[in-house]
Design a protein around this motif. Structure first.
Motif, PDB file in Angstrom:
ATOM      1  N   VAL A 291      10.007  16.393  -3.108  1.00  0.00           N
ATOM      2  CA  VAL A 291       8.643  16.107  -2.637  1.00  0.00           C
ATOM      3  C   VAL A 291       7.680  16.074  -3.808  1.00  0.00           C
ATOM      4  O   VAL A 291       6.857  15.163  -3.935  1.00  0.00           O
ATOM      5  N   ARG A 292       7.772  17.052  -4.675  1.00  0.00           N
ATOM      6  CA  ARG A 292       6.884  17.100  -5.846  1.00  0.00           C
ATOM      7  C   ARG A 292       7.118  15.904  -6.761  1.00  0.00           C
ATOM      8  O   ARG A 292       6.163  15.339  -7.302  1.00  0.00           O
ATOM      9  N   ALA A 293       8.373  15.504  -6.933  1.00  0.00           N
ATOM     10  CA  ALA A 293       8.674  14.351  -7.787  1.00  0.00           C
ATOM     11  C   ALA A 293       8.097  13.070  -7.196  1.00  0.00           C
ATOM     12  O   ALA A 293       7.553  12.228  -7.926  1.00  0.00           O
ATOM     13  N   LEU A 294       8.194  12.917  -5.869  1.00  0.00           N
ATOM     14  CA  LEU A 294       7.622  11.734  -5.217  1.00  0.00           C
ATOM     15  C   LEU A 294       6.113  11.672  -5.391  1.00  0.00           C
ATOM     16  O   LEU A 294       5.549  10.622  -5.683  1.00  0.00           O
ATOM     17  N   GLU A 295       5.461  12.806  -5.216  1.00  0.00           N
ATOM     18  CA  GLU A 295       4.008  12.832  -5.349  1.00  0.00           C
ATOM     19  C   GLU A 295       3.580  12.603  -6.796  1.00  0.00           C
ATOM     20  O   GLU A 295       2.654  11.845  -7.068  1.00  0.00           O
ATOM     21  N   ALA A 296       4.263  13.255  -7.738  1.00  0.00           N
ATOM     22  CA  ALA A 296       3.883  13.163  -9.145  1.00  0.00           C
ATOM     23  C   ALA A 296       4.152  11.784  -9.735  1.00  0.00           C
ATOM     24  O   ALA A 296       3.424  11.331 -10.619  1.00  0.00           O
ATOM     25  N   SER A 297       5.195  11.115  -9.257  1.00  0.00           N
ATOM     26  CA  SER A 297       5.546   9.807  -9.813  1.00  0.00           C
ATOM     27  C   SER A 297       4.599   8.703  -9.358  1.00  0.00           C
ATOM     28  O   SER A 297       4.568   7.626  -9.945  1.00  0.00           O
ATOM     29  N   GLY A 298       3.865   8.939  -8.292  1.00  0.00           N
ATOM     30  CA  GLY A 298       2.973   7.911  -7.759  1.00  0.00           C
ATOM     31  C   GLY A 298       3.689   6.953  -6.822  1.00  0.00           C
ATOM     32  O   GLY A 298       3.103   5.983  -6.349  1.00  0.00           O
ATOM     33  N   LEU A 299       4.963   7.216  -6.557  1.00  0.00           N
ATOM     34  CA  LEU A 299       5.744   6.348  -5.686  1.00  0.00           C
ATOM     35  C   LEU A 299       5.201   6.357  -4.257  1.00  0.00           C
ATOM     36  O   LEU A 299       5.161   5.319  -3.599  1.00  0.00           O
ATOM     37  N   THR A 300       4.750   7.506  -3.802  1.00  0.00           N
ATOM     38  CA  THR A 300       4.172   7.596  -2.455  1.00  0.00           C
ATOM     39  C   THR A 300       2.934   6.714  -2.341  1.00  0.00           C
ATOM     40  O   THR A 300       2.776   5.962  -1.378  1.00  0.00           O
ATOM     41  N   LYS A 301       2.074   6.791  -3.351  1.00  0.00           N
ATOM     42  CA  LYS A 301       0.849   5.989  -3.340  1.00  0.00           C
ATOM     43  C   LYS A 301       1.154   4.489  -3.397  1.00  0.00           C
ATOM     44  O   LYS A 301       0.549   3.688  -2.684  1.00  0.00           O
ATOM     45  N   ALA A 302       2.106   4.115  -4.242  1.00  0.00           N
ATOM     46  CA  ALA A 302       2.484   2.708  -4.368  1.00  0.00           C
ATOM     47  C   ALA A 302       3.058   2.174  -3.055  1.00  0.00           C
ATOM     48  O   ALA A 302       2.761   1.044  -2.650  1.00  0.00           O
ATOM     49  N   PHE A 303       3.879   2.983  -2.400  1.00  0.00           N
ATOM     50  CA  PHE A 303       4.466   2.574  -1.133  1.00  0.00           C
ATOM     51  C   PHE A 303       3.382   2.410  -0.063  1.00  0.00           C
ATOM     52  O   PHE A 303       3.428   1.476   0.734  1.00  0.00           O
ATOM     53  N   CYS A 304       2.390   3.277  -0.086  1.00  0.00           N
ATOM     54  CA  CYS A 304       1.281   3.188   0.873  1.00  0.00           C
ATOM     55  C   CYS A 304       0.456   1.929   0.642  1.00  0.00           C
ATOM     56  O   CYS A 304       0.047   1.261   1.589  1.00  0.00           O
ATOM     57  N   VAL A 305       0.207   1.594  -0.607  1.00  0.00           N
ATOM     58  CA  VAL A 305      -0.544   0.380  -0.934  1.00  0.00           C
ATOM     59  C   VAL A 305       0.233  -0.850  -0.476  1.00  0.00           C
ATOM     60  O   VAL A 305      -0.337  -1.816   0.047  1.00  0.00           O
ATOM     61  N   LEU A 306       1.549  -0.810  -0.639  1.00  0.00           N
ATOM     62  CA  LEU A 306       2.402  -1.929  -0.239  1.00  0.00           C
ATOM     63  C   LEU A 306       2.402  -2.119   1.283  1.00  0.00           C
ATOM     64  O   LEU A 306       2.381  -3.252   1.779  1.00  0.00           O
ATOM     65  N   LEU A 307       2.410  -1.017   2.035  1.00  0.00           N
ATOM     66  CA  LEU A 307       2.471  -1.097   3.495  1.00  0.00           C
ATOM     67  C   LEU A 307       1.115  -1.259   4.175  1.00  0.00           C
ATOM     68  O   LEU A 307       1.052  -1.621   5.351  1.00  0.00           O
ATOM     69  N   ALA A 308       0.033  -0.998   3.464  1.00  0.00           N
ATOM     70  CA  ALA A 308      -1.304  -1.001   4.065  1.00  0.00           C
ATOM     71  C   ALA A 308      -1.647  -2.289   4.818  1.00  0.00           C
ATOM     72  O   ALA A 308      -2.162  -2.213   5.942  1.00  0.00           O
ATOM     73  N   PRO A 309      -1.395  -3.480   4.279  1.00  0.00           N
ATOM     74  CA  PRO A 309      -1.753  -4.694   5.037  1.00  0.00           C
ATOM     75  C   PRO A 309      -1.037  -4.803   6.388  1.00  0.00           C
ATOM     76  O   PRO A 309      -1.625  -5.242   7.367  1.00  0.00           O
TER      77      PRO A 309
ATOM     78  N   THR B 102       0.159  -2.238   8.261  1.00  0.00           N
ATOM     79  CA  THR B 102      -0.273  -1.201   9.202  1.00  0.00           C
ATOM     80  C   THR B 102      -1.675  -1.467   9.738  1.00  0.00           C
ATOM     81  O   THR B 102      -1.959  -1.139  10.884  1.00  0.00           O
ATOM     82  N   GLU B 103      -2.526  -2.040   8.909  1.00  0.00           N
ATOM     83  CA  GLU B 103      -3.891  -2.344   9.375  1.00  0.00           C
ATOM     84  C   GLU B 103      -3.865  -3.374  10.501  1.00  0.00           C
ATOM     85  O   GLU B 103      -4.696  -3.326  11.399  1.00  0.00           O
TER      86      GLU B 103
ATOM     87  N   PRO C  69      -4.632   3.074  10.629  1.00  0.00           N
ATOM     88  CA  PRO C  69      -5.378   3.198   9.377  1.00  0.00           C
ATOM     89  C   PRO C  69      -4.441   3.529   8.209  1.00  0.00           C
ATOM     90  O   PRO C  69      -3.558   4.375   8.334  1.00  0.00           O
ATOM     91  N   SER C  70      -4.634   2.857   7.102  1.00  0.00           N
ATOM     92  CA  SER C  70      -3.751   3.067   5.949  1.00  0.00           C
ATOM     93  C   SER C  70      -3.898   4.461   5.357  1.00  0.00           C
ATOM     94  O   SER C  70      -3.008   4.917   4.645  1.00  0.00           O
ATOM     95  N   THR C  71      -4.970   5.154   5.688  1.00  0.00           N
ATOM     96  CA  THR C  71      -5.143   6.519   5.181  1.00  0.00           C
ATOM     97  C   THR C  71      -4.132   7.486   5.794  1.00  0.00           C
ATOM     98  O   THR C  71      -3.923   8.569   5.270  1.00  0.00           O
ATOM     99  N   LEU C  72      -3.491   7.090   6.892  1.00  0.00           N
ATOM    100  CA  LEU C  72      -2.490   7.939   7.527  1.00  0.00           C
ATOM    101  C   LEU C  72      -1.096   7.755   6.948  1.00  0.00           C
ATOM    102  O   LEU C  72      -0.192   8.530   7.250  1.00  0.00           O
TER     103      LEU C  72
END
Length: 162
Positions: free
Chosen positions: A50-68, A70-71, A76-79
């Motif tokens: 979990v810490r590695a996923l958060e620190a690497s930015g992979l979670t954020k990148a995946f969220c940006v990729l899926l945001a269009p 989910t909207e 909401p992409s914030t979820l």
């Protein structure tokens, strides 16, 4: 107070049934410690991942990729961070929900959806790792997909009814 009353009730019932209450208690504590030692490697690996996923930015990148995507369905992409972290770590998902409530307010649709999603889902990988390693099971071939499907159903229910 309630816990003390319950413990006293257990001792009284055990003594009434002529059971060795103290011996049973120490055996249960011994078994609990053995289980804790058995699940410790799985717990350390899970928290490290979990810490590695958060620190690497992979979670954020995946969220940006899926945001269009989910909207378009009204999510909401914030979820997305909450949804991605919940099956892995309950504390990380609660931190994500706290962030959502800080940014959008506790009475917002995002906070309502996030609260329902956390309440209707489980930390799948943590739970499976803990219970299966404690039981000595080597494979979770059917357990994980079914648990993830139940988690997705909780998310869908939150989206449909909130």
């Amino acid at each position: 107070m309630i816990l003390c009353a319950f413990a006293l009730l257990c001792v009284v019932i055990g003594a009434w049934k002529k059971k060795p209450v103290y011996d049973l208690f120490t055996q249960g504590a011994r078994d609990g410690l053995k289980t804790a030692v058995q699940i410790l490697p799985a717990l350390i690996a899970m928290l490290g991942a979990v810490r590695a996923l958060e620190a690497s930015g992979l979670t954020k990148a995946f969220c940006v990729l899926l945001a269009p995507c989910t909207e378009k369905i009204g999510l909401p992409s914030t979820l997305l961070p909450l949804m991605l972290l919940r099956p892995v770590s309950g504390s990380a998902a609660l931190a994500a929900l706290e962030n959502i409530m800080t940014v959008h307010g506790p009475d917002s649709r995002e906070a309502l959806l996030g609260g329902v999603m956390i309440g209707s889902s489980e930390t799948v990988f943590y739970t499976v790792a803990v219970y299966l390693s404690a039981a000595g099971v080597k494979s979770a071939r059917h357990t994980v997909p079914c648990a993830l499907l139940a988690c997705a159903a909780g998310y869908a229910g939150a989206l449909l009814f909130c």
